[in-house]
Design a protein around this motif. Structure first.
Motif, PDB file in Angstrom:
ATOM      1  N   ALA A   1       3.235   3.123   0.568  1.00 47.72           N
ATOM      2  CA  ALA A   1       2.268   2.612   1.534  1.00 47.72           C
ATOM      3  C   ALA A   1       0.855   2.663   0.964  1.00 47.72           C
ATOM      4  CB  ALA A   1       2.365   3.428   2.824  1.00 47.72           C
ATOM      5  N   GLY A   2       0.092   1.616   1.226  1.00 43.21           N
ATOM      6  CA  GLY A   2      -1.285   1.546   0.762  1.00 43.21           C
ATOM      7  C   GLY A   2      -1.431   0.877  -0.590  1.00 43.21           C
ATOM      8  N   SER A   3      -0.314   0.493  -1.203  1.00 43.11           N
ATOM      9  CA  SER A   3      -0.385  -0.191  -2.486  1.00 43.11           C
ATOM     10  C   SER A   3       0.357  -1.505  -2.402  1.00 43.11           C
ATOM     11  CB  SER A   3       0.213   0.683  -3.583  1.00 43.11           C
ATOM     12  OG  SER A   3       1.600   0.870  -3.380  1.00 43.11           O
ATOM     13  N   ASP A   4       0.062  -2.396  -3.321  1.00 46.22           N
ATOM     14  CA  ASP A   4       0.727  -3.699  -3.351  1.00 46.22           C
ATOM     15  C   ASP A   4       1.816  -3.738  -4.415  1.00 46.22           C
ATOM     16  OD1 ASP A   4      -0.903  -5.088  -1.355  1.00 46.22           O
ATOM     17  OD2 ASP A   4      -2.537  -4.774  -2.776  1.00 46.22           O
ATOM     18  N   THR A   5       1.662  -2.950  -5.455  1.00 41.42           N
ATOM     19  CA  THR A   5       2.664  -2.896  -6.518  1.00 41.42           C
ATOM     20  C   THR A   5       2.763  -1.459  -7.000  1.00 41.42           C
ATOM     21  OG1 THR A   5       2.160  -5.151  -7.216  1.00 41.42           O
ATOM     22  CG2 THR A   5       3.355  -3.763  -8.791  1.00 41.42           C
ATOM     23  N   GLU A   6       4.017  -1.052  -7.280  1.00 41.48           N
ATOM     24  CA  GLU A   6       4.239   0.313  -7.749  1.00 41.48           C
ATOM     25  C   GLU A   6       5.230   0.265  -8.908  1.00 41.48           C
ATOM     26  OE1 GLU A   6       6.026   4.613  -6.159  1.00 41.48           O
ATOM     27  OE2 GLU A   6       6.009   2.849  -4.853  1.00 41.48           O
TER      28      GLU A   6
ATOM     29  N   CYS B   1      10.035  11.515 -12.290  1.00 40.07           N
ATOM     30  CA  CYS B   1       9.490  10.153 -12.272  1.00 40.07           C
ATOM     31  C   CYS B   1       7.968  10.155 -12.155  1.00 40.07           C
ATOM     32  CB  CYS B   1      10.073   9.361 -11.097  1.00 40.07           C
ATOM     33  SG  CYS B   1      11.830   9.007 -11.287  1.00 40.07           S
ATOM     34  N   LEU B   2       7.365   9.243 -12.891  1.00 36.55           N
ATOM     35  CA  LEU B   2       5.947   8.953 -12.757  1.00 36.55           C
ATOM     36  C   LEU B   2       5.813   7.683 -11.929  1.00 36.55           C
ATOM     37  CD1 LEU B   2       4.197   9.531 -16.209  1.00 36.55           C
ATOM     38  CD2 LEU B   2       3.949  10.856 -14.123  1.00 36.55           C
ATOM     39  N   HIS B   3       4.897   7.736 -10.958  1.00 38.71           N
ATOM     40  CA  HIS B   3       4.644   6.575 -10.097  1.00 38.71           C
ATOM     41  C   HIS B   3       3.238   6.072 -10.389  1.00 38.71           C
ATOM     42  CE1 HIS B   3       8.169   7.296  -7.339  1.00 38.71           C
ATOM     43  NE2 HIS B   3       8.086   8.467  -7.969  1.00 38.71           N
ATOM     44  N   ILE B   4       3.113   4.776 -10.649  1.00 35.24           N
ATOM     45  CA  ILE B   4       1.819   4.155 -10.906  1.00 35.24           C
ATOM     46  C   ILE B   4       1.694   2.990  -9.947  1.00 35.24           C
ATOM     47  CG2 ILE B   4       0.330   3.056 -12.587  1.00 35.24           C
ATOM     48  CD1 ILE B   4       3.357   4.873 -13.859  1.00 35.24           C
ATOM     49  N   ALA B   5       0.796   3.132  -8.940  1.00 35.82           N
ATOM     50  CA  ALA B   5       0.664   2.123  -7.894  1.00 35.82           C
ATOM     51  C   ALA B   5      -0.729   1.523  -7.936  1.00 35.82           C
ATOM     52  CB  ALA B   5       0.943   2.744  -6.526  1.00 35.82           C
ATOM     53  N   ASN B   6      -0.814   0.219  -7.568  1.00 37.76           N
ATOM     54  CA  ASN B   6      -2.109  -0.430  -7.558  1.00 37.76           C
ATOM     55  C   ASN B   6      -2.216  -1.386  -6.391  1.00 37.76           C
ATOM     56  OD1 ASN B   6      -0.315  -2.108  -9.682  1.00 37.76           O
ATOM     57  ND2 ASN B   6      -1.698  -3.530  -8.631  1.00 37.76           N
ATOM     58  N   THR B   7      -3.431  -1.732  -6.051  1.00 41.73           N
ATOM     59  CA  THR B   7      -3.701  -2.742  -5.040  1.00 41.73           C
ATOM     60  C   THR B   7      -3.993  -4.057  -5.733  1.00 41.73           C
ATOM     61  OG1 THR B   7      -6.032  -2.145  -5.020  1.00 41.73           O
ATOM     62  CG2 THR B   7      -4.612  -1.027  -3.434  1.00 41.73           C
TER      63      THR B   7
ATOM     64  N   GLY C   1     -10.233  -2.882  -7.228  1.00 35.71           N
ATOM     65  CA  GLY C   1      -8.904  -2.369  -7.497  1.00 35.71           C
ATOM     66  C   GLY C   1      -8.821  -0.856  -7.453  1.00 35.71           C
ATOM     67  N   THR C   2      -7.630  -0.382  -7.035  1.00 29.97           N
ATOM     68  CA  THR C   2      -7.342   1.048  -7.031  1.00 29.97           C
ATOM     69  C   THR C   2      -6.022   1.273  -7.748  1.00 29.97           C
ATOM     70  OG1 THR C   2      -8.507   1.417  -4.947  1.00 29.97           O
ATOM     71  CG2 THR C   2      -6.885   3.081  -5.609  1.00 29.97           C
ATOM     72  N   LEU C   3      -6.010   2.251  -8.621  1.00 25.11           N
ATOM     73  CA  LEU C   3      -4.796   2.609  -9.350  1.00 25.11           C
ATOM     74  C   LEU C   3      -4.510   4.075  -9.093  1.00 25.11           C
ATOM     75  CD1 LEU C   3      -2.659   1.725 -11.538  1.00 25.11           C
ATOM     76  CD2 LEU C   3      -4.228   2.688 -13.233  1.00 25.11           C
ATOM     77  N   ARG C   4      -3.251   4.369  -8.691  1.00 24.40           N
ATOM     78  CA  ARG C   4      -2.889   5.743  -8.390  1.00 24.40           C
ATOM     79  C   ARG C   4      -1.698   6.140  -9.256  1.00 24.40           C
ATOM     80  NH1 ARG C   4      -5.191   7.609  -3.665  1.00 24.40           N
ATOM     81  NH2 ARG C   4      -6.225   6.002  -2.404  1.00 24.40           N
ATOM     82  N   VAL C   5      -1.733   7.382  -9.760  1.00 25.20           N
ATOM     83  CA  VAL C   5      -0.645   7.899 -10.585  1.00 25.20           C
ATOM     84  C   VAL C   5      -0.251   9.271 -10.050  1.00 25.20           C
ATOM     85  CG1 VAL C   5       0.060   8.529 -12.921  1.00 25.20           C
ATOM     86  CG2 VAL C   5      -1.602   6.687 -12.597  1.00 25.20           C
ATOM     87  N   TRP C   6       1.044   9.483  -9.875  1.00 18.91           N
ATOM     88  CA  TRP C   6       1.501  10.797  -9.431  1.00 18.91           C
ATOM     89  C   TRP C   6       2.920  11.030  -9.935  1.00 18.91           C
ATOM     90  CZ3 TRP C   6       1.364   6.501  -6.474  1.00 18.91           C
ATOM     91  CH2 TRP C   6       2.523   6.153  -5.766  1.00 18.91           C
ATOM     92  N   GLN C   7       3.364  12.231  -9.840  1.00 17.34           N
ATOM     93  CA  GLN C   7       4.679  12.612 -10.337  1.00 17.34           C
ATOM     94  C   GLN C   7       5.551  13.094  -9.189  1.00 17.34           C
ATOM     95  OE1 GLN C   7       4.597  15.882 -13.073  1.00 17.34           O
ATOM     96  NE2 GLN C   7       6.807  15.907 -13.411  1.00 17.34           N
TER      97      GLN C   7
END
Length: 920
Positions: A172-177, A78-84, A68-74
C-alpha cells in the motif's frame, strides 16, 4: 500452458513460448543469452542494484509527473523495493525479459538491461504493480529448460528471460514493488548499509526522486532558489549548490555557506559511472554511454558540458569562486582530461573574476593578481595597477588556480615598476608604504621593492629607498644624501634600505664615493673642501676600522696647497717616509688639516703614518690594487672570507728592509698580517723583501733546524714576529729549491745528517707536488750523502726499500723516507737501490714465526705496531751477498729476500718490524 488475459495481463505465456521455441531451434542462442546475462551481472551491473532500481523509480515518477519516493525494507530473506509513479505496463515487461532492448523513450531508465543487476543478489525476483505482477525464477527457468530437453551449461540459466504472471499486489502507498529473495550467503543488512550510503548520491543524480527510505532511515531532498540564481539542495545535514545549465547540472557541496570542492568523483550520466573525474564540482549529464552505463561511448562529445560553467562560478560569492577552478594536475581519465580542458577554455574567456574596486567582473585574460593583496593596498593601487582582482582571491593558496586560467600575476617588483612616474602628494605615498608594510617579510620581498619610488624634500621623486635618508641630519651639509620628504617618511623605507644618519652608514653610502669621484673629475676647490670637512667630521665619530677604504680617494690639500687623494699623503714626520723609495708617490698633508681634525681621522681615511692595512670582506679576486696580487691569488685554493693585507710594500727601498720590517712588527695591525703564512703579506715578503742580498724566503728562523747548514739564519731582532715570512719546512718557491740543490752539492756547506734528510724529503715533496719543473732545472753533478760527503750522482743510491740502507755505504747513500724515495731518485737522477742492487742471505737460519720470538713481540708492543705476517728466518749473524751496483758480503741486522721472507738477527727484529710497517 496458456492462461487467460485476466490471469496474465502482460502476456508472459506467449513470451515464454516464443523464447523456448527460439532456444530449441537454436541452442546457440540459449548459450548466448546465458553468457550475456552472466556478463551483465558479473561485470556491467555489479554493485548497482539500488542504482538501477532507483533509475526505474525516477523514470516512473517522471512519467507520472509526481515527486518520486523509493522505499527499501527487509522481510525475512526478501528485500522489498517499492516506488511511486507510472505502473508496470506490457512494454515494460517485454523490456524486463529482453537482454538487448529497453523500453526507454525518455527519462533516465525504463526497465532495460540494467534490471539485470538484481541477479547479483537474488535468483527469485518478483515485480508487483497496480497493473499486474510478474516474477522471475532461476529454478523454474531451469525446470522449463530440462522439460524441453535443453542442456544447461554449467548449471547457469537466463533467469530474466522467462517471466511468469503473479497475482500479488504492491504494498500500500506504492505503485510498483520489486521483491528480491536474497541468495544464501549474502548479508541483507550489509546490502541495506550500502543502500544508505548510495541514497544521497541518487537523490542528487535523479531529480525526479525526492525521497528514499531505507528501513527506518528517510532521506528527503529539499531545494530552494537562492538570490544568486543557484539552487540550494539539502538532504539531511548535507547541502549543495546547484547550477542547471542547458546541457549539464553542476553541484558543489557547501558547509556553513562555504563551498567544499570535491576533486575526486566520477561522471554521473546521470548515475555514477566508472569515468573518473578530478573536477571540483559534481557533474550530472545525459551523455552517450555504453549499455552498462559504466563507460562513455568512444568518441562521444563532452566539451559541451562546460557550457555555462563560468556562470556557475560567477554566481558564487567572490571569495569562493576560485574553489571551482580545477586543480592543475594529471587527468584521471580521457573523459576527465577533455572536460577539464573545456572548463579551462570556458573560464579563460568569460568574465567571472571580481575586480578589486568592486566594478564589473573581469575575464582572466584581462585580470591581474598580486599575491597577498589586501583591501588597504588595493585601495592605494586602484588607479595604478589595471585589472586588479579582488584581494580575497590573491592569497598564495589561490596561485595555482589563477595560473590555470592564465591570470596575469605580478609581484612587488612589478608594483614598484608601475608606480614609476606617478606624481602624488607625500601623504599618499605614506599611506602606500603603510599598506605595503605587511608584505615585506624577508630579504627577498624587500629586494622586490628596491625600485619603489620615494618623494624627496626637494620635490623630486627618486627610484629606490636605498639611495635615501629618513631622518634630520642636523647642521651638516650632505650633498650626496637624498632626504625623504617628512610627509612621506615611514619605517618601511628603513626596512627597504633607506639610510639612517649614523656616521658609519653615511661614510659607507655609495653616493659618497660617487660624490668623491665627481670631485676628482671636476676638482672645484670649494666643493672639495666642503666635502672633506663633512667626511672628516663624520670619520671622527666612528671607529677607524669602520671607515671604508674608498674614502682614501677624498681630496685633501698637501703641504704645497695642491689637492691630493688622502691615501697618497703622509702625516708630517711619518715613520713610513723613512723606508720608502725616493720617488714614492706620497706627499705630505697640509699641517693645518692635522691641527683642525687631528691625526686619527686623517689616518682612518688613508693618510699615512705607518704601513696601511687593507681589509676586504668576501674577496673574490685580485682587484684590490695590491702589488703582484694576481700572482698570490694563484696560490690560494679557496677564496678567503676576509682579505687582510699590507699595502704599498713594493714602494719600500731595497736597502731599508731592516727598518721596514721593524716598522711592520711594531704596529699591531700590520704585525698580525705577518703571522699568516698563507696570507698575502707573508707571501709577498717571502718572495720580494730582501735582507742583505737574500730574499726573506731564502732565510731560516734561527731555531729552525730543518735546513740548518744550507740556509742562512735571519738575524733581524724582530725575526720572531715575521717567522712566517721566512723559509719554513716546505719548499714553495722553485728558486729556493734550486738554491738548496746547489748548496747540497757545495762542499763549503756543512749540513748535518738530519738536515740533509729533511732537505731531501722537502725536495721530494716539492717535486711530487709539481713545484719543480725538471726542464728548467740544472742539476749539480754531485749529491749530498748521509755521511755528509758530496758524491757523484752516478754513484749515489737512494734506499727505496728500508733494508737496502744497511748494504749501501754511507758515503753513497742518499737518505729519505720510503714514501719519497721514488720522487727523490727521479728528481736527482740517481738510481733507486732496489733496481740496481740484488742481495741474498748467506748461510742458514731458523725458520719461525714472529709471535714465537719474545724480542719481536716486545718490540711490536713497545712501538705500537702489529706483528708482520711474512715468513721469518732468525740468524745468529746475518750476511747478505750483494751483486750489481754493490758487490760483496755485507753484515746486516735484517733483510728481505726475493721470495719475501724476512731474515733477522735477534737484535735486528725491532728494526725489521719498524721497517716493514713503513714499506707495506
Amino acid at each position: 500452458m496458456q492462461v487467460s488475459d485476466a490471469a496474465d495481463p502482460f502476456g508472459t505465456a506467449a513470451l515464454r513460448d516464443g523464447l523456448v521455441a527460439a532456444w530449441r531451434s537454436s541452442p546457440t542462442r540459449l548459450r548466448e543469452d546465458i553468457a550475456t546475462e552472466t556478463d551483465l551481472v558479473r561485470a556491467g551491473y555489479r554493485d548497482r542494484v539500488l542504482t538501477e532500481l532507483a533509475q526505474n523509480a525516477a523514470d516512473a515518477a517522471s512519467r507520472a509527473g509526481i515527486p518520486g519516493t523509493l522505499r527499501v525494507w527487509q522481510v525475512g530473506t526478501c528485500l522489498h523495493i517499492a516506488n511511486t509513479g507510472a505502473p508496470l505496463d506490457e512494454t515494460g515487461v517485454q523490456a524486463l525479459t529482453a537482454l538487448r532492448a529497453s523500453s526507454k523513450t525518455g527519462g533516465v531508465g525504463r526497465f532495460g538491461v540494467g534490471f539485470t543487476a538484481v541477479l547479483a543478489i537474488s535468483d527469485e525476483v518478483e515485480v508487483r504493480s497496480r497493473t499486474g505482477a510478474v516474477r522471475f525464477s532461476a529454478a523454474q527457468t531451469r525446470d522449463v529448460l530440462v522439460e524441453h530437453g535443453l542442456i544447461v551449461p554449467d548449471g547457469n540459466v537466463p533467469t530474466l528471460r522467462l517471466a511468469w504472471p503473479s497475482a500479488t499486489e504492491p504494498v500500500a502507498g506504492s505503485d510498483t514493488e520489486v521483491v528480491l529473495d536474497v541468495r544464501s550467503g549474502i548479508d541483507a543488512e550489509t546490502l541495506l548499509d550500502d543502500f544508505r550510503r548510495e541514497a544521497i548520491d541518487l537523490l542528487l543524480e535523479l531529480p525526479a526522486l525526492q525521497t528514499i527510505v531505507i528501513d527506518d532511515d528517510e532521506f528527503v531532498r529539499t531545494d530552494r532558489i537562492l538570490e544568486s540564481g543557484l539552487r540550494e539542495l539539502r538532504i539531511g545535514d548535507h547541502c549543495w549548490w546547484e547550477h542547471r545549465g542547458a546541457v549539464a547540472r553542476w553541484l558543489v557541496p557547501v558547509v556553513d555557506g562555504v563551498v567544499r570542492p570535491v576533486h575526486d568523483d566520477v561522471l554521473r550520466a546521470p548515475t555514477r559511472s566508472d569515468e573518473e573525474l578530478s573536477l571540483p564540482a559534481l557533474v550530472v549529464a545525459d551523455v552517450p554511454m555504453q549499455p552498462d552505463r559504466r563507460r562513455m561511448l568512444p568518441g562521444a562529445p563532452v566539451d559541451h558540458l562546460a557550457q555555462g560553467y563560468a556562470d556557475f562560478v560567477a554566481a558564487l560569492p567572490g571569495d569562493q569562486r576560485l574553489h571551482l577552478v580545477p586543480t592543475p594536475g594529471f587527468a584521471r581519465s580521457e573523459v576527465d582530461g577533455r572536460i577539464r580542458e573545456a572548463l579551462f577554455e570556458e573560464l579563460r574567456r568569460t568574465r567571472w573574476l571580481p575586480a578589486a574596486g568592486g566594478g564589473d567582473d573581469l575575464a582572466p585574460d584581462r585580470a591581474t593578481a598580486l599575491t597577498g593583496l589586501d583591501d588597504d593596498l588595493a585601495e592605494a593601487l586602484d588607479e595604478v595597477v589595471p585589472g586588479l582582482i579582488s584581494p580575497s582571491l590573491c592569497s598564495p593558496r589561490h596561485a595555482a588556480a589563477l595560473a590555470a586560467v592564465d591570470v596575469h600575476r605580478i609581484g612587488l617588483a612589478r608594483v614598484a615598476d608601475l608606480l614609476a612616474g606617478h606624481s602624488r602628494e607625500p601623504a599618499w605615498w605614506n599611506r602606500l608604504y603603510e599598506a605595503l608594510t605587511p608584505f615585506v617579510v624577508d630579504a627577498v620581498t624587500a629586494e622586490e621593492l628596491a625600485a619603489l619610488p620615494v618623494p624627496l624634500s626637494d620635490g623630486r621623486t627618486v627610484t629606490g629607498p636605498r639611495t635615501t635618508v629618513l631622518h634630520d641630519l642636523g647642521p651638516l651639509s650632505l650633498p650626496w644624501v637624498r632626504l625623504v620628504h617628512p610627509g612621506a617618511a615611514h619605517p618601511l623605507l628603513s626596512r627597504l634600505g633607506a639610510g639612517t644618519v649614523t656616521a658609519e652608514d653615511l661614510l659607507g653610502d655609495p653616493a659618497l664615493a660617487a660624490a668623491i669621484d665627481d670631485v676628482h673629475h671636476d676638482p672645484d676647490e670649494e666643493t672639495a673642501e666642503d666635502l672633506a670637512d663633512v667626511v672628516l667630521t663624520l670619520v671622527a665619530k666612528v671607529p677607524a676600522g669602520a671607515v671604508p677604504r674608498e674614502l682614501g680617494a677624498l681630496l685633501l690639500r698637501d703641504a704645497d696647497g695642491e689637492l691630493v687623494p688622502a691615501d697618497e699623503l703622509l702625516l708630517p714626520n711619518a715613520p713610513l717616509e723613512e723606508v720608502l723609495v725616493a720617488d714614492s708617490p706620497f706627499g705630505t698633508i697640509d699641517a693645518a688639516l692635522v691641527e683642525k681634525y687631528g691625526a686619527e681621522p686623517l689616518r682612518a681615511i688613508g693618510v699615512g703614518w705607518g704601513f696601511t692595512v687593507l681589509r676586504a670582506e668576501l674577496p673574490t679576486g685580485p682587484d684590490h690594487d695590491l702589488p703582484d696580487e694576481d700572482t698570490w691569488w694563484q696560490t690560494v685554493d679557496t677564496d678567503p672570507e676576509t682579505l687582510v693585507a699590507v699595502r704599498d710594500l713594493d714602494l719600500v727601498d731595497e736597502t731599508r728592509w731592516g727598518r721596514a720590517l721593524a716598522l711592520l712588527a711594531a704596529e699591531p695591525g700590520t704585525a698580525a698580517t705577518l703571522t699568516d703564512r698563507d696570507g698575502y703579506t707573508a707571501w709577498w715578503l717571502r718572495n720580494y723583501a730582501v735582507l742583505g742580498d737574500q730574499p726573506l724566503g731564502h732565510l731560516r728562523y734561527v731555531d729552525d733546524a730543518d735546513f740548518e747548514g744550507l740556509l742562512d739564519p735571519c738575524t733581524h731582532p724582530d725575526a720572531g714576529s715575521f717567522r712566517a715570512c721566512l723559509a719554513g719546512t716546505r719548499i714553495e718557491d722553485p728558486d729556493l729549491a734550486e738554491i738548496l740543490l746547489d748548496r747540497l752539492a757545495d762542499l763549503g756547506r756543512r749540513p748535518g745528517p738530519a738536515a740533509v734528510v729533511a732537505v731531501h724529503t722537502a725536495l721530494a715533496q716539492c717535486y711530487a707536488a709539481g713545484t719543480i719543473d725538471l726542464d728548467g732545472v740544472i742539476l749539480p753533478a754531485g749529491v749530498r750523502s748521509l755521511a755528509g760527503t758530496v758524491v757523484d750522482a752516478a754513484d749515489a743510491l737512494v734506499a727505496d726499500l728500508p733494508w737496502f740502507a744497511a748494504v749501501i755505504p754511507a758515503d753513497r747513500l742518499v737518505a729519505v723516507g720510503h714514501a719519497h724515495a721514488a720522487a727523490l731518485a727521479e728528481l736527482l737522477d740517481i738510481a733507486a737501490a732496489s733496481t740496481v742492487v740484488s742481495g741474498e742471505p748467506a748461510g742458514h737460519g731458523r725458520s719461525t714465526t714472529w709471535s714465537r720470538e719474545p724480542e719481536a713481540v716486545l718490540a711490536a708492543v713497545t712501538v705500537g705496531l702489529p706483528l708482520p705476517t711474512r715468513p721469518l728466518v732468525v740468524h745468529e749473524s746475518l750476511t747478505v751477498r750483494c751483486t750489481g751496483a754493490i758487490t760483496g758480503d755485507r753484515e746486516v741486522p735484517w733483510w728481505v729476500d726475493a721470495s719475501g721472507a724476512v731474515h733477522c738477527t735477534r737484535s735486528g727484529l725491532p728494526g725489521a718490524i719498524a721497517g716493514l710497517s713503513r714499506s707495506s
